[in-house]
Design an enzyme around this catalytic site. Structure first.
Site, PDB file in Angstrom:
ATOM      1  N   ASP A  98       0.851  -1.174   0.000  1.00 14.92           N
ATOM      2  CA  ASP A  98       0.000   0.000   0.000  1.00 14.92           C
ATOM      3  C   ASP A  98       0.895   1.234   0.000  1.00 14.92           C
ATOM      4  OD1 ASP A  98      -2.376   1.596   0.401  1.00 14.92           O
ATOM      5  OD2 ASP A  98      -3.251  -0.154   1.386  1.00 14.92           O
ATOM      6  N   ASP A 200      -3.000   4.793  -2.409  1.00 14.66           N
ATOM      7  CA  ASP A 200      -4.040   5.244  -1.492  1.00 14.66           C
ATOM      8  C   ASP A 200      -4.451   6.699  -1.751  1.00 14.66           C
ATOM      9  OD1 ASP A 200      -5.404   4.665   1.237  1.00 14.66           O
ATOM     10  OD2 ASP A 200      -4.378   6.568   1.601  1.00 14.66           O
ATOM     11  N   GLU A 257      -6.440   3.991  -6.048  1.00 11.71           N
ATOM     12  CA  GLU A 257      -7.718   4.216  -5.369  1.00 11.71           C
ATOM     13  C   GLU A 257      -8.120   5.645  -5.715  1.00 11.71           C
ATOM     14  OE1 GLU A 257      -9.780   4.453  -0.943  1.00 11.71           O
ATOM     15  OE2 GLU A 257      -7.892   5.443  -1.367  1.00 11.71           O
ATOM     16  N   HIS A 329     -11.508  -3.012   2.851  1.00  5.97           N
ATOM     17  CA  HIS A 329     -11.405  -2.666   4.276  1.00  5.97           C
ATOM     18  C   HIS A 329     -12.123  -1.358   4.612  1.00  5.97           C
ATOM     19  CE1 HIS A 329      -8.493  -0.173   2.328  1.00  5.97           C
ATOM     20  NE2 HIS A 329      -8.275   0.503   3.439  1.00  5.97           N
ATOM     21  N   ASP A 330     -12.632  -0.651   3.598  1.00  3.92           N
ATOM     22  CA  ASP A 330     -13.366   0.594   3.839  1.00  3.92           C
ATOM     23  C   ASP A 330     -14.859   0.437   3.608  1.00  3.92           C
ATOM     24  OD1 ASP A 330     -11.008   2.034   4.317  1.00  3.92           O
ATOM     25  OD2 ASP A 330     -10.770   2.516   2.190  1.00  3.92           O
TER      26      ASP A 330
HETATM   27  C1  GLC Z   1      -7.918   5.281   1.882  1.00  2.00           C
HETATM   28  C2  GLC Z   1      -7.854   4.023   2.705  1.00  2.00           C
HETATM   29  C3  GLC Z   1      -8.549   4.251   4.005  1.00  2.00           C
HETATM   30  C4  GLC Z   1      -7.847   5.370   4.730  1.00  2.00           C
HETATM   31  C5  GLC Z   1      -7.707   6.605   3.858  1.00  2.00           C
HETATM   32  C6  GLC Z   1      -6.683   7.534   4.415  1.00  2.00           C
HETATM   33  O1  GLC Z   1      -9.213   5.608   1.520  1.00  2.00           O
HETATM   34  O2  GLC Z   1      -8.365   2.945   1.993  1.00  2.00           O
HETATM   35  O3  GLC Z   1      -8.594   3.104   4.800  1.00  2.00           O
HETATM   36  O4  GLC Z   1      -8.540   5.687   5.887  1.00  2.00           O
HETATM   37  O5  GLC Z   1      -7.296   6.316   2.550  1.00  2.00           O
HETATM   38  O6  GLC Z   1      -5.395   7.030   4.231  1.00  2.00           O
END
Ligand code: GLC
Ligand code: CA
Length: 564
Positions: A98, A200, A257, A329-330
């Site tokens: 990540d 991310d 993402e 995970h979100d």
């Molecule tokens: C992304 C991650 C999430 C995190 C956010 C801040 O959306 O997937 O889990 O809280 O970024 O890093």
């Protein structure tokens, strides 16, 4: 589309804290992942993305990194990481880490130096701005609630920017020194032998530097920080530079993402020469969202899911390959979120798996999805750990909901639904740990667990294996990976149907998303039933009895892949 090594793979996301605890401290770790590599191999997984394992104070579960070059002791050591890379390689599993570089942790050395000397070199690593007489420079709201601006400790009118929690200060990408530090770190990890990165919150790295107020969108007088993205020009220039300097020399696999991007810019992201290998397709996950917060979210039907995916594929499949997810995970568990209540059983879960894995794109499974893990029952807000859920709960209370209503409203969306420990077997804590798990295991672990499903040919797990195997099947692989997706029977309710048209073969995917038996007709001649989620094969009888005509009888929640 130029063929790439990763196109035919199936990827799998590990949330390390909850995957497998090897030493009984209640926290999943790298040795736990090593233990389970054979399981992943057996499942057919070719790429594993591991959520952050770097040194972190865990304000946002590792997405707040205080040292990019160190493994957090909770997860193990750098030797464990090296061993994981070696062991994964033996099994032809590519490891993806990540990359969290929109922000770091406030405990990172860079930020500590910036606090000491905001006008020195490290102050320029962050966005530090003067306030308006002690008030924040502008009215943006952070993803986790409250202002994106926090006072720099020790100063009355100096603020630093954080799009997420206040412990996650945003890195100033406008500063070439910051970018070079990041590229150096990326190369360091790629040199170690990882295959690439999941990027991310990557669209956030470019800001609208005017830092202007926007019209408030809630009673708090603030406006979602993401509103600035519409005016932030030039993110792809940063991304192309990062690709050139860090990823390209290693031919790294990168998956972004990306929320809030402009659809007409998709080509810049995943087209030939685009910034990334792929990006996640979040189209169905954004359905039902409300500006007001989770408490105001609408439920999403499978027909809405179908239509959203169909639009997204029509837009993207000629350009590149996006990655399909049901959960991560979100997000809450896909089976609990998308399936109608009556379909929340093994047959329904297989149907959902089938729709997702037969859709054009790179499938990304999230740990536990392959056994049909579900949302957790939260009895009180004390059971919640997730920073985002706690904020949404407060928002619901502020809006006037009672505690019970607020809990109910946010529980279904809570990120902790996906973060409960992986359910390996029916022993205590689902076999995740011999200690006390950091987050309690879902109570249904005795019914839903890997061990039980491994021994059963008709389990959800076995169905996932069959779906995954189709991507490399000598007869159908080409069609499943590259075949063009075209919707069919769109006018039917509670139904999902589409073709995948490959070079030599055409597959017809049919999903009866309701409890009633029904007969559908497409005008195709069925050559073979490739996959079927029902014990009985009413379809085959129907197909044969009617002389292979196009009328197909389907059971409630039946899912079929047919060669036509
Ligand atoms: C992304 C991650 C999430 C995190 C956010 C801040 O959306 O997937 O889990 O809280 O970024 O890093
Ligand atoms: Ca541990």
């Amino acid at each position: 589309m130029k063929k790439k090594w990763w196109h035919s793979k199936t990827a799998y996301q590990i949330y390390p804290k909850s995957f497998r605890d090897s030493n009984g401290d209640g926290i999943g770790d790298l040795r736990g992942i090593i233990e389970k590599l054979d399981y992943l191999k057996e499942l057919g997984v070719g790429i594993v993305w591991i959520s952050p394992v770097y040194q972190s104070p865990f304000v946002d579960q590792g997405y707040d990194i205080s040292d990019y070059y160190a493994i957090d002791p909770a997860f193990g050591t750098m030797e464990d990481m090296d061993e994981l890379l070696r062991e994964a390689k033996k099994r032809e599993i590519a490891i993806v880490m990540d990359l969290v570089v929109n922000h770091c942790s406030d405990q990172h050395e860079w930020f500590q130096q910036a606090v000491k000397d905001p006008f020195g070199p490290y102050g320029a690593y962050f966005y530090i701005r003067e306030g308006r007489d002690g008030r924040p420079p502008c009215n943006w709201r952070s993803y986790f609630g409250g202002s994106v601006w926090e006072k720099l400790p020790g100063y009355d009118n100096l603020f630093y920017l954080h799009m997420f929690a206040k412990e996650q200060p945003d890195l100033n990408w406008e500063n070439p020194l910051v970018r070079q530090e990041i590229y150096k770190m990326i190369r360091w990890w790629l040199e170690k032998g990882i295959a690439g990165f999941r990027l991310d919150a990557i669209i956030n790295i470019k800001k609208d530097l005017r830092f202007l107020d926007f019209p408030a969108d809630r009673e708090d007088g603030l406006c979602a920080g993401t509103a600035m993205l519409a005016y932030a020009e030039g993110v792809t220039e940063f991304l192309q530079e990062m690709k050139r300097e860090a990823f390209a020399p290693y031919d790294a696999f990168t998956i972004g993402e990306l929320f809030d991007f402009r659809p007409q810019e998709l080509e810049r992201y995943i087209g030939e020469g685009g910034c990334f290998s792929s990006i996640f397709d979040f189209t169905p996950h954004l359905l039902g969202a409300s500006e007001n917060g989770w408490y105001d979210r609408k439920n999403v039907s499978m027909d809405e899911f179908r239509d959203a995916v169909s639009v997204s594929k029509a837009l993207s499949q000629e350009i590149g390959m996006m990655a399909n997810i049901l959960e991560n995970h979100d997000e809450p568990r896909g089976a609990s979120r998308y399936l109608p209540k009556e379909g929340q059983n093994e047959r329904g879960k297989k149907l959902l798996a089938g729709i997702s894995l037969m859709t054009f794109g790179l499938p990304f499974l999230y740990q536990g999805q392959e056994i049909g893990m579900t949302n957790k029952q939260f009895r009180s807000i004390e059971e919640v750990n997730d920073i985002s859920t706690l904020d949404e709960y407060q928002t619901a209370l502020d809006h006037g909901l009672t505690k019970a209503e607020a809990l109910q409203a946010v529980a279904e969306m809570s990120r902790d639904n996906a973060r409960t420990p992986m359910q390996w077997n029916r022993r205590i804590h689902g076999g995740f740990t011999t200690g006390t798990p950091w987050l309690t295991v879902n109570e249904n672990y005795r019914e839903i667990n890997v061990e039980e499903q491994e021994g059963r040919k008709d389990s959800v797990l076995s169905f996932y294996k069959a779906l995954i195997a189709l991507r490399t099947d000598p007869d159908y692989g080409e069609t499943v990976v590259y075949g063009k997706q075209e919707p069919v029977l769109e006018e039917l309710q509670n139904f999902t149907g589409f073709y995948r048209k490959g070079k030599e073969k055409t597959l017809l995917i049919l999903a009866n998303v309701c409890g009633e038996k029904r007969c559908v007709e497409t005008g195709d001649v069925v050559k073979r039933i490739v996959l079927n989620n029902c014990e009985a094969v009413p379809c085959r009888e129907a197909v044969e009895a009617s002389d292979r005509s196009s009328r197909i009888w389907m059971e409630g929640y039946q899912f079929l892949v047919l060669e036509v």
